[in-house]
Design an enzyme around this catalytic site. Structure first.
Site, PDB file in Angstrom:
ATOM      1  N   THR A 198       0.836  -1.205   0.000  1.00  0.00           N
ATOM      2  CA  THR A 198       0.000   0.000   0.000  1.00  0.00           C
ATOM      3  C   THR A 198       0.874   1.260   0.000  1.00  0.00           C
ATOM      4  O   THR A 198       0.556   2.251  -0.667  1.00  0.00           O
ATOM      5  CB  THR A 198      -0.917   0.007   1.240  1.00  0.00           C
ATOM      6  OG1 THR A 198      -1.661  -1.206   1.237  1.00  0.00           O
ATOM      7  CG2 THR A 198      -1.870   1.178   1.240  1.00  0.00           C
TER       8      THR A 198
ATOM      9  N   HIS B 201       2.145   1.877  -3.511  1.00  0.00           N
ATOM     10  CA  HIS B 201       1.069   2.434  -4.328  1.00  0.00           C
ATOM     11  C   HIS B 201       0.892   3.926  -3.998  1.00  0.00           C
ATOM     12  O   HIS B 201       0.780   4.770  -4.885  1.00  0.00           O
ATOM     13  CB  HIS B 201      -0.197   1.636  -4.010  1.00  0.00           C
ATOM     14  CG  HIS B 201      -1.360   1.916  -4.897  1.00  0.00           C
ATOM     15  ND1 HIS B 201      -1.250   2.051  -6.259  1.00  0.00           N
ATOM     16  CD2 HIS B 201      -2.675   2.090  -4.609  1.00  0.00           C
ATOM     17  CE1 HIS B 201      -2.448   2.304  -6.765  1.00  0.00           C
ATOM     18  NE2 HIS B 201      -3.330   2.336  -5.782  1.00  0.00           N
TER      19      HIS B 201
HETATM   20 ZN   LIG Z   1      -0.039  -3.249   5.077  1.00  0.00          ZN
END
Ligand SMILES: [Zn+2]
Ligand SMILES: [Zn+2]
Length: 343
Positions: free
Chosen positions: A39, A42
């Site tokens: 994450t 990203h």
């Molecule tokens: Zn995570």
């Protein structure tokens, strides 16, 4: 104190900021370690800018910590307690929260995206986000609990049972940890992956692999299961070529668990599922029970946690850590940030 903050445009830098005083139901944590997550990659590339209100902002959400200071109404925690944070901020009022599914709250704020995260010396959070680290688990290994809880949640969503056959597609951090959870739960597991470094890592942790560039996955699955096909598929790659294989791999009334986040529209051949009434199940983040399972699992030592930690870097080097994770060579499982070491 120091905080490693996302400044936009693929830039993360150390900032000097004031620690936040805990409100009545809040706890200020001295962060020990925080892992770099997919994450965060990203986010670094700008894919989550639409969810971040104030740039620059501290990011990071996979942390372990000790309690530094508690708010006036906090009774369950005291300074020195060792904890991990379940980084979900939910409303308690929407239909999902009222049904007990606050992890998919309609107004969910993910701490470290919609609000400041854990790449800081100190982080102030709501007391309801905390879980206690057992005495026999180190703070370093405790920082692996968040991604492991993702995989415990996926296994529970997939209603897996001991003795079942499972294929995990994708041997990155989440694919590998999913396979470890499934093995721990007594399933027979194989991981499908094309990257040679990831294949070697998965094998080194005692899990069988298939390389779809060399072996036909469906043929492998048929031979492995005496023609029955598998009970459950875990799709962790997010890649279209993987989705092109999935529909054929599990038997009638089997399950497909989709663990990737799929930011773009994908193609999927549903007819094969229609013909056999195969269930497609989505899974996202975790619930409190998944954190407890992950903590319990880790304290039983079913695998060597150090095998999952590729490198430990200081708080001032988060950008370099993210760039290492982005290298397609895939040599990294988890980079840990030592949040008390600046340089
Ligand atoms: Zn995570
Ligand atoms: Zn809600």
């Amino acid at each position: 104190m120091k905080a490693s903050m996302y400044e936009g445009n693929q830039k993360i830098a150390l900032h000097e900021i004031e620690p936040t005083e805990p409100g009545p139901h809040e706890v200020r944590l001295k962060i020990a370690y925080c892992g770099i997550c997919g994450t965060d990659l990203h986010l670094f590339k700008g894919g989550l800018d639409y969810r971040i209100k104030n740039i620059p902002q501290a990011i990071g959400h996979e942390c372990s910590a000790t309690v530094d200071k508690v708010g006036s109404e906090v009774t369950d925690w005291k300074p020195g307690d060792r904890v991990v944070v379940r980084p979900l901020d939910y409303c308690n009022e929407c239909v999902a929260c009222k049904a007990g599914h606050s992890h998919v709250c309609a107004n969910l704020k993910f701490m470290g995206i919609e609000s400041p995260g854990a790449f800081q010396n100190f982080w102030t959070v709501h007391e309801r986000t905390l879980h206690r680290i057992p005495d026999d688990l180190s703070l370093l290994h405790g920082a692996l609990v968040e991604p492991l809880a993702v995989c415990c949640h996926a296994a529970s969503r997939g209603e897996v049972k001991s003795g079942e056959y499972a294929v995990v597609i994708g041997g990155g951090t989440i694919g590998l940890m999913t396979a470890l959870v499934l093995k721990y739960r007594g399933l027979k597991v194989v991981v499908s992956e094309i990257n040679p470094n990831r294949l070697a890592k998965v094998q080194s942790m005692g899990i069988d692999t298939i390389n779809p560039k060399e072996t036909d996955v469906l043929e492998y699955v048929k031979n492995w299961t005496n023609g029955d096909l598998v009970d459950v598929v875990f799709e962790c790659s997010g890649a279209q070529p993987a989705l092109d294989t999935v529909p054929w791999l599990c038997h009638p009334r089997g399950r497909v668990v989709l663990e990737a986040s799929y930011p773009h529209p994908m193609q999927y051949f549903f007819r094969e599922h229609f013909m056999r009434e195969v269930n497609i199940i989505f899974t996202r983040v975790y619930e409190a029970v998944d954190y407890e399972e992950a903590l319990d699992m880790m304290s039983k030592n079913p695998f060597n946690c150090d095998d999952l930690i590729s490198e430990i870097i200081p708080l001032g080097k988060v950008q370099e850590g993210i760039e290492t994770c982005l290298d397609p060579a895939g040599k990294v499982v988890k980079i840990m940030v030592d949040c008390q070491s600046q340089e």
